[in-house]
Design a protein around this motif. Structure first.
Motif, mmCIF file in Angstrom:
data_model
loop_
_atom_site.group_PDB
_atom_site.id
_atom_site.type_symbol
_atom_site.label_atom_id
_atom_site.label_comp_id
_atom_site.label_asym_id
_atom_site.label_seq_id
_atom_site.Cartn_x
_atom_site.Cartn_y
_atom_site.Cartn_z
ATOM 1 N N LEU A 1 4.517 10.757 15.794
ATOM 2 C CA LEU A 1 5.852 10.226 15.360
ATOM 3 C C LEU A 1 6.127 10.709 13.908
ATOM 4 C CD1 LEU A 1 8.107 8.358 15.909
ATOM 5 C CD2 LEU A 1 6.852 6.590 15.122
ATOM 6 N N PHE A 2 5.065 10.320 13.053
ATOM 7 C CA PHE A 2 5.371 10.714 11.679
ATOM 8 C C PHE A 2 5.749 12.247 11.333
ATOM 9 C CE2 PHE A 2 2.461 6.851 10.572
ATOM 10 C CZ PHE A 2 3.716 5.962 10.959
ATOM 11 N N SER A 3 5.063 12.933 12.061
ATOM 12 C CA SER A 3 5.404 14.444 11.912
ATOM 13 C C SER A 3 6.935 14.570 12.479
ATOM 14 C CB SER A 3 4.581 15.263 12.742
ATOM 15 O OG SER A 3 3.290 15.163 12.428
ATOM 16 N N GLU A 4 7.331 14.111 13.404
ATOM 17 C CA GLU A 4 8.918 14.179 13.998
ATOM 18 C C GLU A 4 9.689 13.572 12.801
ATOM 19 O OE1 GLU A 4 10.147 16.033 16.222
ATOM 20 O OE2 GLU A 4 7.977 16.318 17.348
ATOM 21 N N LEU A 5 9.389 12.356 12.213
ATOM 22 C CA LEU A 5 10.369 11.722 11.343
ATOM 23 C C LEU A 5 10.321 12.300 10.020
ATOM 24 C CD1 LEU A 5 9.376 7.766 12.110
ATOM 25 C CD2 LEU A 5 11.268 9.315 12.934
ATOM 26 N N ALA A 6 9.405 13.232 9.791
ATOM 27 C CA ALA A 6 9.478 13.894 8.537
ATOM 28 C C ALA A 6 10.582 14.830 8.407
ATOM 29 C CB ALA A 6 8.055 14.776 8.104
ATOM 30 N N ARG A 7 11.226 15.197 9.554
ATOM 31 C CA ARG A 7 12.209 16.177 9.345
ATOM 32 C C ARG A 7 13.605 15.371 9.160
ATOM 33 N NH1 ARG A 7 13.705 18.493 14.291
ATOM 34 N NH2 ARG A 7 12.741 16.870 15.562
ATOM 35 N N TYR A 8 13.345 14.073 9.221
ATOM 36 C CA TYR A 8 14.578 13.195 8.773
ATOM 37 C C TYR A 8 14.218 12.222 7.738
ATOM 38 C CZ TYR A 8 15.800 15.181 13.505
ATOM 39 O OH TYR A 8 16.237 16.062 14.574
ATOM 40 N N PRO A 9 14.281 12.809 6.420
ATOM 41 C CA PRO A 9 13.835 11.864 5.329
ATOM 42 C C PRO A 9 14.734 10.737 5.179
ATOM 43 C CG PRO A 9 14.786 13.977 4.563
ATOM 44 C CD PRO A 9 14.622 14.295 6.165
ATOM 45 N N ASP A 10 15.951 10.839 5.607
ATOM 46 C CA ASP A 10 16.795 9.628 5.338
ATOM 47 C C ASP A 10 16.582 8.740 6.464
ATOM 48 O OD1 ASP A 10 18.095 10.900 3.327
ATOM 49 O OD2 ASP A 10 19.937 11.522 4.496
ATOM 50 N N HIS B 1 12.317 0.085 13.605
ATOM 51 C CA HIS B 1 12.975 -1.027 13.162
ATOM 52 C C HIS B 1 13.099 -0.537 11.476
ATOM 53 C CE1 HIS B 1 12.104 -3.742 16.600
ATOM 54 N NE2 HIS B 1 10.839 -3.086 16.527
ATOM 55 N N LEU B 2 14.689 -0.286 11.444
ATOM 56 C CA LEU B 2 14.929 0.101 9.886
ATOM 57 C C LEU B 2 15.385 -1.119 9.198
ATOM 58 C CD1 LEU B 2 16.734 3.356 11.119
ATOM 59 C CD2 LEU B 2 14.189 2.937 10.990
ATOM 60 N N ALA B 3 15.553 -0.700 7.814
ATOM 61 C CA ALA B 3 16.421 -1.667 6.954
ATOM 62 C C ALA B 3 17.652 -1.658 7.189
ATOM 63 C CB ALA B 3 16.342 -0.734 5.671
ATOM 64 N N ASN B 4 18.259 -3.014 6.989
ATOM 65 C CA ASN B 4 19.752 -3.379 7.278
ATOM 66 C C ASN B 4 19.841 -3.549 8.737
ATOM 67 O OD1 ASN B 4 20.597 -3.058 4.487
ATOM 68 N ND2 ASN B 4 20.938 -0.967 4.933
ATOM 69 N N LYS C 1 13.285 8.113 7.846
ATOM 70 C CA LYS C 1 12.220 7.804 7.311
ATOM 71 C C LYS C 1 11.920 6.856 6.224
ATOM 72 C CE LYS C 1 7.241 9.432 6.893
ATOM 73 N NZ LYS C 1 6.525 10.733 6.908
ATOM 74 N N SER C 2 12.894 7.094 5.368
ATOM 75 C CA SER C 2 12.881 6.193 4.036
ATOM 76 C C SER C 2 13.491 4.875 4.407
ATOM 77 C CB SER C 2 13.790 6.894 2.894
ATOM 78 O OG SER C 2 15.159 7.047 3.447
ATOM 79 N N LEU D 1 0.877 -1.195 0.084
ATOM 80 C CA LEU D 1 -0.014 -0.014 0.153
ATOM 81 C C LEU D 1 0.896 1.469 0.046
ATOM 82 C CD1 LEU D 1 -2.539 -1.219 2.582
ATOM 83 C CD2 LEU D 1 -2.774 -1.223 0.106
ATOM 84 N N GLY D 2 2.196 0.913 0.174
ATOM 85 C CA GLY D 2 3.071 2.294 0.327
ATOM 86 C C GLY D 2 2.799 3.216 1.503
ATOM 87 N N LEU D 3 2.433 2.456 2.629
ATOM 88 C CA LEU D 3 2.217 3.094 3.801
ATOM 89 C C LEU D 3 3.083 2.911 4.825
ATOM 90 C CD1 LEU D 3 -1.748 3.607 3.852
ATOM 91 C CD2 LEU D 3 -0.276 5.393 3.375
ATOM 92 N N PRO D 4 3.564 3.898 5.650
ATOM 93 C CA PRO D 4 4.284 3.371 6.909
ATOM 94 C C PRO D 4 3.503 2.374 7.766
ATOM 95 C CG PRO D 4 3.660 5.449 7.093
ATOM 96 C CD PRO D 4 3.263 5.306 5.799
#
Length: 297
Positions: A211-220, A239-242, A222-223, A194-197
């Motif tokens: 939380l998502f509002s805070e993460l929007a300041r750090y796009p790397d 929980h992030l990639a890698n 959040k991605s 769905l392309g949603l977090p």
């Protein structure tokens, strides 16, 4: 006939349940024919509807007044007693509900909207409970606002505004779409793209938007987010990639991320796989490797 404004080209979310009939199919069933048959019809000649309605209203008022004088019953109860008759007179005068125009919806099931309209129990515009129908429509999961307009002599225009899905909430065995307020919109298949977090844990739905509002300041950062886990309804673990895990402090997500971003440390840490970044202690950042699982070398 009942006319349904078409938003049929819009994609529906992949729901766990079987897809509902589209608006065109649903309208063709005539399941909510206000005339009580499968052949909707318009009653009366419209050029006479004003005169007919005036006559019907006069008769209704006269009857209610007489009922009040003879029995002492309040006029409000008198009108309730004459409601079936008023409906009949209104329909004869051309004020039956012959057309319903729906617009603004994409993801709400057609049947749910018609159930909320309750057309079998609203035989004319005179008896249609606009406020009650609006409240029922706005209780439906997807619908945020509903605007209902009587278009005389015989039409209802129903325009709804739907909520926007902002995340997927994994709650036990369920996978649910939620809006920014945390309202559950619908269940979806767990493997749907769905392309949603995604978030998980009790309390995650209502805290996700902040939380998502805070993460929007750090796009790397959040991605790279796989999902955010709400811990004990008070703090987040990302929980992030890698295989990178970030433990955020309770109530101090912004301060923790700001400290981590100083001097480019966040960018460097995001390049290091199998890492735990712990920000829970005030003023301190702990970085350690992920523990090796049994059977891994």
């Amino acid at each position: 006939m009942f006319e349904v404004a078409e938003d049929l080209g819009a994609q529906r979310w992949p729901q766990a349940a079987a897809a509902t009939p589209d608006a065109r199919t649903y309208a063709s069933l005539h399941a909510y024919d206000a005339n009580g048959s499968n052949t909707p019809r318009r009653i009366g000649r419209k050029r006479w509807f004003v005169l007919k309605f005036a006559v019907a209203a006069f008769v209704a008022l006269t009857g209610a007044a007489a009922f009040n004088i003879l029995t002492g019953t309040p006029l409000t109860q008198a009108f309730a007693w004459t409601k079936p008759g008023l409906d009949g007179w209104a329909r004869t005068a051309g004020f039956g509900i012959d057309t319903v125009v729906l617009s603004g919806y994409k993801f709400t099931a057609d049947g749910d909207i018609f159930d909320a309209l309750d057309l079998p129990n609203a035989r004319s515009l005179a008896s249609f409970d606009t406020d009650g129908v609006r409240r029922r429509l706005e209780r439906l999961p997807w619908i945020e606002t509903a605007d209902i307009t009587r278009v005389y002599p015989d039409r209802l225009d129903v325009k709804v505004s739907e909520r926007k899905a902002v995340a997927v909430w994994r709650r036990g065995s369920e996978t649910l779409l939620i809006d920014k307020s945390g309202r559950v919109l619908t269940a979806v298949n767990r493997n749907s793209e769905l392309g949603l977090p995604a978030v998980s844990g009790e309390g995650a739905a209502t805290a996700a938007n902040e939380l998502f509002s805070e993460l929007a300041r750090y796009p790397d950062l959040k991605s790279k987010l796989d999902y955010a886990e709400r811990i004990s309804e008070r703090r987040w673990t990302l929980h992030l990639a890698n295989a990178i895990t970030v433990h955020l402090p309770a109530g101090g997500e912004a301060a923790g991320l700001d400290a981590l971003a100083e001097g480019g440390r966040l960018a460097k840490l995001l390049e290091t796989a199998n890492t735990i970044i712990d920000l829970r202690a005030p003023g301190r950042t702990a970085v350690r490797p992920q523990p090796v699982r049994a059977g891994e070398s």
